[in-house]
Design a protein around this motif. Structure first.
Motif, PDB file in Angstrom:
ATOM      1  N   UNK A 147       0.808  -1.218   0.000  1.00 38.40           N
ATOM      2  CA  UNK A 147       0.000   0.000   0.000  1.00 38.40           C
ATOM      3  C   UNK A 147       0.843   1.271   0.000  1.00 38.40           C
ATOM      4  N   UNK A 148       2.090   1.169   0.479  1.00 38.32           N
ATOM      5  CA  UNK A 148       2.917   2.372   0.505  1.00 38.32           C
ATOM      6  C   UNK A 148       3.890   2.407  -0.658  1.00 38.32           C
ATOM      7  N   UNK A 149       3.718   1.499  -1.636  1.00 38.43           N
ATOM      8  CA  UNK A 149       4.685   1.433  -2.728  1.00 38.43           C
ATOM      9  C   UNK A 149       4.494   2.537  -3.744  1.00 38.43           C
ATOM     10  N   UNK A 150       3.348   3.217  -3.754  1.00 36.71           N
ATOM     11  CA  UNK A 150       3.148   4.352  -4.657  1.00 36.71           C
ATOM     12  C   UNK A 150       3.558   5.611  -3.911  1.00 36.71           C
ATOM     13  N   UNK A 151       4.737   6.139  -4.253  1.00 32.59           N
ATOM     14  CA  UNK A 151       5.289   7.251  -3.497  1.00 32.59           C
ATOM     15  C   UNK A 151       5.578   8.412  -4.441  1.00 32.59           C
ATOM     16  N   UNK A 152       6.002   9.495  -3.865  1.00 28.67           N
ATOM     17  CA  UNK A 152       6.400  10.625  -4.689  1.00 28.67           C
ATOM     18  C   UNK A 152       7.726  10.319  -5.355  1.00 28.67           C
ATOM     19  N   UNK A 153       7.993  11.019  -6.437  1.00 31.81           N
ATOM     20  CA  UNK A 153       9.158  10.713  -7.254  1.00 31.81           C
ATOM     21  C   UNK A 153      10.460  10.834  -6.474  1.00 31.81           C
ATOM     22  N   UNK A 154      10.570  11.813  -5.603  1.00 32.07           N
ATOM     23  CA  UNK A 154      11.840  12.013  -4.917  1.00 32.07           C
ATOM     24  C   UNK A 154      12.146  10.909  -3.917  1.00 32.07           C
ATOM     25  N   UNK A 155      11.166  10.116  -3.537  1.00 27.58           N
ATOM     26  CA  UNK A 155      11.410   9.042  -2.584  1.00 27.58           C
ATOM     27  C   UNK A 155      11.703   7.707  -3.262  1.00 27.58           C
ATOM     28  N   UNK A 156      11.689   7.664  -4.610  1.00 26.95           N
ATOM     29  CA  UNK A 156      11.937   6.410  -5.300  1.00 26.95           C
ATOM     30  C   UNK A 156      13.388   5.998  -5.118  1.00 26.95           C
ATOM     31  N   UNK A 157      13.614   4.708  -5.055  1.00 29.81           N
ATOM     32  CA  UNK A 157      14.964   4.191  -4.950  1.00 29.81           C
ATOM     33  C   UNK A 157      15.634   4.245  -6.325  1.00 29.81           C
ATOM     34  N   UNK A 158      16.972   4.151  -6.293  1.00 32.80           N
ATOM     35  CA  UNK A 158      17.720   4.271  -7.535  1.00 32.80           C
ATOM     36  C   UNK A 158      17.287   3.247  -8.573  1.00 32.80           C
ATOM     37  N   UNK A 159      16.997   2.016  -8.144  1.00 31.83           N
ATOM     38  CA  UNK A 159      16.694   0.974  -9.112  1.00 31.83           C
ATOM     39  C   UNK A 159      15.213   0.968  -9.479  1.00 31.83           C
ATOM     40  N   UNK A 160      14.426   1.847  -8.894  1.00 31.12           N
ATOM     41  CA  UNK A 160      13.005   1.888  -9.198  1.00 31.12           C
ATOM     42  C   UNK A 160      12.582   3.348  -9.279  1.00 31.12           C
ATOM     43  N   UNK A 173      27.241  -9.337  12.506  1.00 28.29           N
ATOM     44  CA  UNK A 173      27.727  -8.414  11.474  1.00 28.29           C
ATOM     45  C   UNK A 173      27.985  -9.159  10.163  1.00 28.29           C
ATOM     46  N   UNK A 174      28.497 -10.387  10.243  1.00 28.54           N
ATOM     47  CA  UNK A 174      28.736 -11.171   9.025  1.00 28.54           C
ATOM     48  C   UNK A 174      27.424 -11.413   8.266  1.00 28.54           C
ATOM     49  N   UNK A 175      26.372 -11.748   9.007  1.00 27.95           N
ATOM     50  CA  UNK A 175      25.062 -11.951   8.368  1.00 27.95           C
ATOM     51  C   UNK A 175      24.572 -10.656   7.732  1.00 27.95           C
ATOM     52  N   UNK A 176      24.793  -9.569   8.438  1.00 28.15           N
ATOM     53  CA  UNK A 176      24.373  -8.260   7.935  1.00 28.15           C
ATOM     54  C   UNK A 176      25.123  -7.919   6.647  1.00 28.15           C
ATOM     55  N   UNK A 177      26.399  -8.257   6.598  1.00 27.04           N
ATOM     56  CA  UNK A 177      27.229  -7.957   5.431  1.00 27.04           C
ATOM     57  C   UNK A 177      26.763  -8.726   4.191  1.00 27.04           C
ATOM     58  N   UNK A 178      26.213  -9.908   4.390  1.00 29.14           N
ATOM     59  CA  UNK A 178      25.668 -10.667   3.251  1.00 29.14           C
ATOM     60  C   UNK A 178      24.557  -9.888   2.585  1.00 29.14           C
ATOM     61  N   UNK A 179      23.728  -9.247   3.412  1.00 28.78           N
ATOM     62  CA  UNK A 179      22.667  -8.399   2.867  1.00 28.78           C
ATOM     63  C   UNK A 179      23.209  -7.151   2.208  1.00 28.78           C
ATOM     64  N   UNK A 180      24.275  -6.559   2.818  1.00 33.49           N
ATOM     65  CA  UNK A 180      24.865  -5.334   2.262  1.00 33.49           C
ATOM     66  C   UNK A 180      25.430  -5.562   0.862  1.00 33.49           C
ATOM     67  N   UNK A 181      25.937  -6.763   0.607  1.00 33.07           N
ATOM     68  CA  UNK A 181      26.556  -7.076  -0.689  1.00 33.07           C
ATOM     69  C   UNK A 181      25.531  -7.426  -1.763  1.00 33.07           C
ATOM     70  N   UNK A 182      24.273  -7.589  -1.365  1.00 28.85           N
ATOM     71  CA  UNK A 182      23.237  -7.922  -2.340  1.00 28.85           C
ATOM     72  C   UNK A 182      23.016  -6.767  -3.314  1.00 28.85           C
ATOM     73  N   UNK A 183      22.848  -7.050  -4.606  1.00 25.95           N
ATOM     74  CA  UNK A 183      22.576  -5.962  -5.576  1.00 25.95           C
ATOM     75  C   UNK A 183      21.237  -5.262  -5.322  1.00 25.95           C
ATOM     76  N   UNK A 184      20.383  -5.897  -4.520  1.00 20.41           N
ATOM     77  CA  UNK A 184      19.084  -5.282  -4.213  1.00 20.41           C
ATOM     78  C   UNK A 184      19.144  -4.317  -3.033  1.00 20.41           C
ATOM     79  N   UNK A 185      20.247  -4.375  -2.273  1.00 23.01           N
ATOM     80  CA  UNK A 185      20.353  -3.562  -1.061  1.00 23.01           C
ATOM     81  C   UNK A 185      20.607  -2.101  -1.412  1.00 23.01           C
ATOM     82  N   UNK A 186      19.843  -1.212  -0.795  1.00 25.89           N
ATOM     83  CA  UNK A 186      19.979   0.223  -1.046  1.00 25.89           C
ATOM     84  C   UNK A 186      20.314   1.000   0.220  1.00 25.89           C
TER      85      UNK A 186
END
Length: 800
Positions: free
Chosen positions: A162-175, A728-741
C-alpha cells in the motif's frame, strides 16, 4: 459414281502440320501482343500513379486497391525502385517509398484513431460516449530491474504494497517513476538504446488503457512521431491464429490491410505492441525455435513471435509487451531491455480521477470524502477499475440522498454495484422502472456458475461454448454488459470476460452463497457427491480452502462470501433468496473459527487477509485489543498470542500513520518482536533498532529484508545491541546484495572485533553505504587498517 475433283485432294501431312503450326504461332503472337500492350498500359498507369503520389495528388488510389491486385502492384513498385536505383536515382527511389509509406501511415492512423478514441465502462447511457482523452488520468508507472515471476494474488498484492506508490523524490535508484511517453527513452545512467519493454501490472490496473492512450496520442500527432508505424496486436487476437503458418508480413497485412505494400526496411522505425501476455496460448519456445530473419518467409506463429521479440526479425523494431506479473517470466530476461510496472493511481491521482469522472463538483467532493473515510476502499482505489466501481455506486447513492446508509465495506460496494447494473440493464433492455430490484434470478445464477467454475480453473477469458455450458445465450450477453464484456476481433471470433477479476470473484461468491442458502448446496463438491451443507460449514470450508491456496486466488472470494452472510447484505440480495430467515446467527461461530486459525500463526499475508475477513464481518475485537495495548503502554511479549501479533501487524499496515520510520522501542525490545513485525519493517525506509537487545537472530532476519527485490530500507540504526561478529557477518551478506539500497548504518557499541571489521571492509566494496558509525567497538589495529584501506574504493563519505 461420284469421283473427287482436283480440289478435293487431301493435302500432304507435312503441309497440314505447317499450317497448324502457323495458326498457333499467329494465335500466340496476337495474345502476347495484346499482353504486351496491357502490361505497357499497366506499367504506364502505375508509373503515372507514382508520379502523382510524389506530387501528393493521388490520395485515394492505394486505399481502393482490391486484395487480389496487391501482389501485382507490389511487383510494379519493385520494378520501379530497381530501375531507379540502377539509374542511380536513389534519392527518387527513397522519395517514392516515403510517399507510399506516408499514405499507408495516414490510413493506419485514421483507423486506429477511430478504434482507440473511445473507452467503455459498463453500460453507457443512451447516446452517450466516453471519450478517452476526457476521462483519462495519468497512471503511476515505475521502471526498475527485471523481476522474477510474481504469483501473489493481485488484490492482496495491492494491499500489502500500500505504501509502494510514493512521490518521485522518494523512489529508490533501481526503481524510478517514468512517464508513458518516455517508455523507450534510456535513463541518464543507461548507455544503450531500449528496444524491448515489458510492462507488468495486476488486472484492471490500467495496462491496456496505457496502451490505448499511447496509440491514440501517436495517431493524433501528439507524441512518438519518429515512429512510422505502430501495430497493436493483443495476444487474445493472435491466439486464434496460433496454428497457422504465415510470415510476419502476412500477419501485418491480415490485421492491418491498409498497410499492404509496406516495405520492410530499417529506414523506418516500427513498433509492435503485444497486450496481455498472460492471455497468450503460444508456447514461446525461445531456446528451441529456429532462427528466422526474413519477414516475408512463412513459419509457425510461435517462431515468428519469438524471433521478433528476440530481435532476429526486424532488429530495429521496438517491442512493447504488457502482462500480469505471473506471466512476465515467459519472456527470457536476456531479451528484455526494460521492465516497467503500472502501479495504478497514487492518492492524488485517485482524487483527480473522481473529479474528472463526476462532473458535479460538490458531489465529487462528497464521494472523495466518503472513500477516504474507509481505509479498505481507499486502498482498493489504487486500481482504476475500483475507482470506477466506487464512482458508479456512490454517484447513484449520494446523488439522490444525504443518507449515511452508504457502502462501508467491499462486499457492500460490490453488491450495490451489481444492483445498479441490474437496474440500468432492466431500464435499457426491458424498459421497466420497477420499484424493487428487478433481479433476473436465473440469469444471475447462470452468470455465477460461469464465474465460479472458471475461478476455480483460474480462467479469465471465456468463449461462446463456455457460456452455453452454463445456460447463457451468448447473443443475450449484452444484458449483463455492466459486469461482462464482449469483444470481437477485427477478423477473429468473439471472447467474453468479466470487467475485472474482482467482479468475477464477487459474482462467484454470490452464486456460492445463494446455492447454500436456497438449496443447502456445497458448490465445491461434484453434483453426484453433493450432500446437504449448512451455511456455517460452507464458510469454514472456504476459509480452509483459501488458506491452502498457494497464490491466494480465493482470498477476495472468501471476503465476499463472508460479507454476504451478514444480515445487512442479505437484505440487499433478498430477491435472490427463497428460504426465509437469516444466517446471521452463524456470525459468532465463523468469527471464532477465523480467530482459531489466527492462533495457528499463518503467514503474515494470510493473517492480514483473515483480518480483512473479520472487517467484512464487522468484527474488530482483536484490533481493539491491540489498540488498547498500544495506547495504555501495556504491550509486552508475554501478553501477546499469535493472533494478537497478527492483529498488531494488521493495525500498523492499515493505519493512517506513515510507515516510513519503524521504531522498535515503541513495541517490545526483542528478537522475537522484530521478527513478528517484519511485514511492517519491509514497508519502512528507516529502521530505528538501537538498544533493543537484538542478537545475530535479528541480523539474519534483517539480511533477508536487505536482499529482497522490494527492499526500501536506506537507513538502519542497530547501535547498542550485542550483535557480535556473527551478526555483522550476516548483515554484510545483505549489504553485498545488488538489491540492497542501504546508505546509512549505525553499529556503535555492538561488540564487533577484527573479524567483523574484515567482513565490513569486504562488503563496502559493493555496498551503497555513504555513512557508517562504528564507535565503541574493539577492532584492533588490523581491523582499523582493513577498513581504512578500502575507503578509496567505496562510496563511503562519513566514517565514525
Amino acid at each position: 459414281m461420284y469421283s473427287k475433283g482436283r480440289d478435293d485432294v487431301e493435302p500432304e501431312p507435312s503441309l497440314k502440320s505447317a499450317k497448324l503450326e502457323k495458326k498457333i504461332t499467329d494465335f500466340l503472337y496476337n495474345i502476347f501482343n495484346d499482353l504486351e500492350n496491357k502490361m505497357i498500359v499497366f506499367i504506364k498507369h502505375e508509373l503515372e500513379m507514382f508520379k502523382k503520389l510524389l506530387k501528393e495528388k493521388n490520395t485515394k488510389y492505394y486505399g481502393e486497391v482490391r486484395d487480389d491486385l496487391w501482389s501485382i502492384k507490389e511487383a510494379a513498385l519493385d520494378m520501379a525502385l530497381y530501375f531507379l536505383k540502377m539509374m542511380e536515382h536513389n534519392d527518387l527511389a527513397d522519395a517514392l517509398q516515403d510517399a507510399l509509406i506516408g499514405f499507408q501511415q495516414c490510413a493506419l492512423k485514421s483507423n486506429l484513431c477511430k478504434k482507440y478514441q473511445h473507452v467503455w465502462e459498463g453500460i453507457a447511457k443512451q447516446g452517450e460516449s466516453n471519450i478517452l482523452n476526457k476521462i483519462y488520468t495519468d497512471l503511476y508507472i515505475t521502471t526498475g530491474r527485471i523481476q522474477q515471476m510474481n504469483e501473489q494474488h493481485e488484490v492482496r498484492q495491492i494491499e500489502k504494497q500500500r505504501t509502494s506508490v510514493k512521490t518521485e523524490e522518494n523512489q529508490l535508484d533501481q526503481e524510478q517513476q517514468i512517464k508513458c511517453k518516455n517508455m523507450f527513452e534510456p535513463l541518464s545512467e543507461e548507455d544503450k538504446p531500449i528496444r524491448t519493454v515489458v510492462t507488468q501490472g495486476v488486472a484492471g490496473i490500467g495496462k491496456s488503457i496505457c496502451v490505448q492512450k499511447f496509440v491514440l496520442d501517436w495517431t493524433e500527432g501528439k507524441d512518438y512521431q519518429d515512429i512510422k508505424f505502430i501495430f497493436p496486436l493483443p495476444f487474445r487476437d493472435l491466439n486464434l491464429k496460433e496454428k497457422e503458418v504465415c510470415s510476419l508480413r502476412d500477419i501485418i497485412y491480415h490485421f492491418f490491410p491498409e498497410t499492404k505494400g509496406m516495405r520492410f526496411t530499417n529506414r523506418y522505425k516500427v513498433m509492435f505492441i503485444f497486450d496481455g501476455l498472460d492471455e497468450c496460448r503460444l508456447p514461446l519456445k525461445f531456446h528451441e525455435n529456429e532462427k528466422w530473419t526474413d519477414p516475408s518467409m512463412p513459419a509457425s506463429l510461435d517462431t515468428i513471435m519469438t524471433n521478433l521479440i528476440a530481435g532476429n526479425l526486424l532488429p530495429s523494431a521496438l517491442i512493447w509487451i504488457t502482462t500480469r506479473p505471473a506471466a512476465a517470466a515467459k519472456i527470457p530476461a536476456e531479451h528484455v531491455d526494460r521492465v516497467t510496472e503500472v502501479r495504478g493511481f497514487n492518492d492524488e491521482q485517485k482524487v483527480e480521477y473522481f473529479r474528472k469522472k463526476i462532473s458535479d463538483e460538490s458531489l465529487a467532493n462528497r464521494i472523495i470524502e466518503h472513500v477516504k473515510g474507509s481505509r479498505s476502499l481507499f486502498l482498493m482505489c489504487h486500481i482504476p477499475v475500483f475507482c470506477w466501481i466506487s464512482a458508479t455506486v456512490l454517484e447513484g447513492i449520494l446523488g439522490r440522498t444525504e443518507s449515511e446508509d452508504i457502502p462501508q465495506t467491499l462486499t457492500e460496494m460490490y453488491t450495490c454495484f451489481l444492483i445498479f447494473q441490474t437496474v440500468q440493464g432492466d431500464k435499457k433492455y426491458n424498459r421497466k422502472y420497477a420499484s424493487d430490484i428487478p433481479w433476473d434470478k436465473e440469469g444471475i445464477l447462470s452468470l455465477g456458475k460461469l464465474a465460479f467454475s472458471h475461478l476455480e480453473k483460474n480462467n479469465l477469458i471465456f468463449y461462446a461454448q463456455d457460456l452455453e455450458d452454463c445456460g447463457i445465450d451468448p447473443n443475450n450477453i449484452k444484458v449483463y454488459s455492466g459486469v461482462c464484456t464482449q469483444e470481437t476481433g477485427r477478423f477473429l471470433g468473439t471472447v467474453f470476460s468479466f470487467v475485472h477479476l474482482s467482479i468475477q470473484e464477487f459474482i462467484a461468491a454470490l452464486f456460492t452463497y445463494v446455492c447454500v442458502r436456497n438449496e443447502n448446496k456445497n458448490v465445491f463438491e461434484l453434483p453426484e457427491e453433493s450432500k446437504e451443507t449448512k451455511v456455517i460449514d460452507l464458510l469454514k470450508i472456504t476459509v480452509d480452502k483459501a488458506l491452502e491456496s498457494e497464490n491466494g486466488h480465493l482470498d477476495l472470494f472468501l471476503r465476499f462470501l463472508l460479507g454476504l452472510s451478514l444480515e445487512s447484505n442479505e437484505k440487499l440480495i433478498r430477491g435472490l433468496l427463497t428460504n426465509s430467515g437469516s444466517s446471521s446467527d452463524c456470525q459468532k461461530d465463523i468469527v471464532g473459527y477465523i480467530k482459531s486459525k489466527l492462533e495457528q500463526n499463518p503467514s503474515p499475508e494470510r493473517s492480514i487477509n483473515l483480518f480483512y475477513c473479520l472487517n467484512e464481518l464487522n468484527d474488530d475485537s482483536l484490533v481493539k485489543e491491540i489498540q488498547s495495548y498500544m495506547s495504555s503502554g501495556r504491550l509486552s511479549e508475554a501478553e501477546l498470542s499469535p493472533a494478537q501479533w497478527s492483529a498488531l501487524v494488521f493495525v500498523l499496515l492499515t493505519s493512517e500513520e506513515d510507515l516510513e520510520v519503524f521504531e522498535l522501542q515503541k513495541f517490545i525490545r526483542s528478537d522475537e518482536c522484530f521478527k513478528r513485525l517484519l511485514p511492517v519493517v519491509q514497508e519502512a525506509t528507516t529502521a530505528l533498532l538501537s538498544e533493543c537487545n537484538l542478537t545475530d537472530r535479528s541480523c539474519s532476519v534483517l539480511h533477508t529484508v536487505l536482499s529482497s527485490e522490494s527492499s526500501k530500507l536506506t537507513e538502519v540504526d542497530l547501535s547498542s545491541n550485542p550483535l557480535q561478529d556473527s551478526g555483522v557477518k550476516l548483515l554484510c551478506t545483505g549489504l553485498k546484495s545488488p538489491n540492497c539500497n542501504l546508505e546509512k548504518l549505525r553499529l556503535s557499541d555492538c561488540s564487533i572485533t577484527e573479524e567483523g571489521y574484515a567482513a565490513l571492509a569486504e562488503a563496502l566494496k559493493s555496498s551503497h553505504l555513504i555513512e557508517l558509525d562504528l564507535r565503541g567497538n574493539d577492532p584492533g589495529a588490523s581491523g582499523v587498517k582493513q577498513l581504512t584501506d578500502i575507503l578509496q574504493d567505496s562510496k563511503l563519505k562519513t566514517l565514525r
